[in-house]
Design an enzyme around this catalytic site. Structure first.
Site, PDB file in Angstrom:
ATOM      1  N   HIS A 128       0.767  -1.179   0.003  1.00  0.00           N
ATOM      2  CA  HIS A 128      -0.019  -0.076   0.003  1.00  0.00           C
ATOM      3  C   HIS A 128       0.939   1.285  -0.091  1.00  0.00           C
ATOM      4  O   HIS A 128       0.488   2.298  -0.858  1.00  0.00           O
ATOM      5  CB  HIS A 128      -0.963  -0.023   1.150  1.00  0.00           C
ATOM      6  N   GLU A 129       1.948   1.545   0.873  1.00  0.00           N
ATOM      7  CA  GLU A 129       2.666   2.442   0.905  1.00  0.00           C
ATOM      8  C   GLU A 129       3.319   2.724  -0.343  1.00  0.00           C
ATOM      9  O   GLU A 129       3.587   3.782  -0.839  1.00  0.00           O
ATOM     10  CB  GLU A 129       3.576   2.340   2.152  1.00  0.00           C
ATOM     11  N   HIS A 132       1.456   4.453  -2.973  1.00  0.00           N
ATOM     12  CA  HIS A 132       1.714   6.010  -2.976  1.00  0.00           C
ATOM     13  C   HIS A 132       2.651   6.505  -3.664  1.00  0.00           C
ATOM     14  O   HIS A 132       2.449   7.685  -4.694  1.00  0.00           O
ATOM     15  CB  HIS A 132       1.550   6.334  -1.516  1.00  0.00           C
ATOM     16  N   GLU A 189      -6.046   7.042  -0.836  1.00  0.00           N
ATOM     17  CA  GLU A 189      -5.898   5.731  -0.088  1.00  0.00           C
ATOM     18  C   GLU A 189      -6.434   4.540  -0.624  1.00  0.00           C
ATOM     19  O   GLU A 189      -6.072   3.342  -0.361  1.00  0.00           O
ATOM     20  CB  GLU A 189      -6.360   6.197   1.222  1.00  0.00           C
TER      21      GLU A 189
END
Length: 266
Positions: A128-129, A132, A189
C-alpha cells in the site's frame, strides 16, 4: 483590489493550461505541478531528517524480516525514472505506521508488527505504501495544496473590503479542507489499496491477508475520527473494497509467506 484578484485568477488558469494532466496507475486523472526529480529530492531530504531525529531499530531479526517482505514486493515494482534504488529503514517506535516517500524511501515502525501479525499482513501495508509512490500521490497532494493556497489568496483579496471577511475566510478554509483536500486523500488511500493488492499478489503473498490486517487496524483504532473528516476510508469501507478486489484476483501459490519468517515476540 478586484483587478489584482482577477489577474491572479488568470495566472492560475494559465498555469493549469500549461500543466500536463496525467493518469494514475488505475486511470484516475491527476494534476501534477512538480517534476519527478523535485519530488525525489524532497523525499530524500525528508527521509534524511527522519533518520537523524528518530531512533533506528538495531534488532537484526526484525530488520531481516522487514527487508525480506519489502524486497519481495520491490522485485515486482517496475524501474523508476527518478531514482535507481529503494532504501528501507526500520524505526524503533511504538507507532503503528509505515510510509514510503518519493525517491524510493520506505520507513517501517516496529509498532506496526504488533498489528500486522503475519508476513502477508505486513506485505499488505508495504504494498500500500509503495503504491503511494508509484501513483505520485505526494506530488498530487502538494499540487492540490498549492492550488488551494492560491484560491484562498484570491478570495482574501476579493473580500478584503468586506466587514465579514475574516468569517468568510474561515468558512472557506474549512470548505477547502473538507471539500477538496481530505476527500482527495481518501481517494488516494483507496487507490493505494488497489495497487498494494496487485503488488503483494504478484510478489507471492496472500492478498486476503489485507482484509485481516484492516480488521486488526479497526480493533486498534478505537476513537478514530469519523470518515468525513479523515484522510483514510473507514475500516469497514476499506474492508469491503479489499474483499471485492481480492475476489477478482486469480489464485496463485503464496510462496513468500513461508520464506519471510516473523521474529518471535516475548
Amino acid at each position: 483590489m478586484r483587478r489584482t484578484a482577477h489577474t491572479v485568477i488568470l495566472s492560475i488558469c494559465f498555469i493549469l493550461t500549461l500543466t500536463a494532466c496525467s493518469n494514475s496507475p488505475t486511470g484516475r486523472n491527476q494534476l501534477l505541478l512538480f517534476s519527478g526529480n523535485q519530488m525525489a529530492d524532497l523525499g530524500q531530504r525528508s527521509f534524511e531528517e527522519m533518520k537523524q531525529s528518530q531512533p533506528i531499530s538495531q534488532d537484526k531479526a526484525v530488520n531481516t524480516y522487514v527487508q525480506c517482505v519489502t524486497q519481495a514486493i520491490l522485485k515486482v515494482v517496475p524501474p523508476q525514472s527518478n531514482f535507481s534504488e529503494w532504501e528501507v529503514v526500520v524505526f524503533d517506535s511504538e507507532q503503528v505506521n509505515a510510509f514510503a516517500l518519493p525517491g524510493g524511501k520506505v520507513g517501517v515502525y516496529t509498532g506496526l508488527l504488533n498489528v500486522a501479525e503475519t508476513p502477508d499482513q505486513l506485505a499488505a501495508v508495504i504494498g500500500h505504501e509503495i503504491g503511494h509512490v508509484l501513483a505520485d500521490h505526494s506530488n498530487e497532494r502538494l499540487s492540490r495544496s498549492q492550488l488551494a493556497a492560491l484560491g484562498l489568496t484570491v478570495t482574501g483579496m476579493s473580500l478584503s473590503d468586506s466587514p465579514h471577511a475574516a468569517m468568510a475566510m474561515a468558512g472557506l478554509g474549512l470548505g477547502v479542507q473538507v471539500g477538496i483536500l481530505l476527500p482527495y486523500n481518501r481517494a488516494q488511500e483507496s487507490e493505494s489499496d488497489k495497487i498494494g493488492l496487485q503488488l503483494m499478489h504478484q510478489a507471492g503473498f496472500n492478498p486476503s491477508a489485507s482484509v485481516d490486517l484492516w480488521r486488526n487496524m479497526a480493533k486498534a483504532s478505537d476513537g478514530a475520527p469519523p470518515e468525513l473528516l479523515s484522510t483514510h476510508p473507514s475500516p469497514n469501507t476499506r474492508i469491503k473494497a479489499l474483499e471485492s478486489g481480492v475476489s477478482r484476483l486469480p489464485n496463485v501459490p503464496h510462496r513468500m509467506t513461508a520464506q519471510c519468517q516473523r521474529p518471535r515476540t516475548n
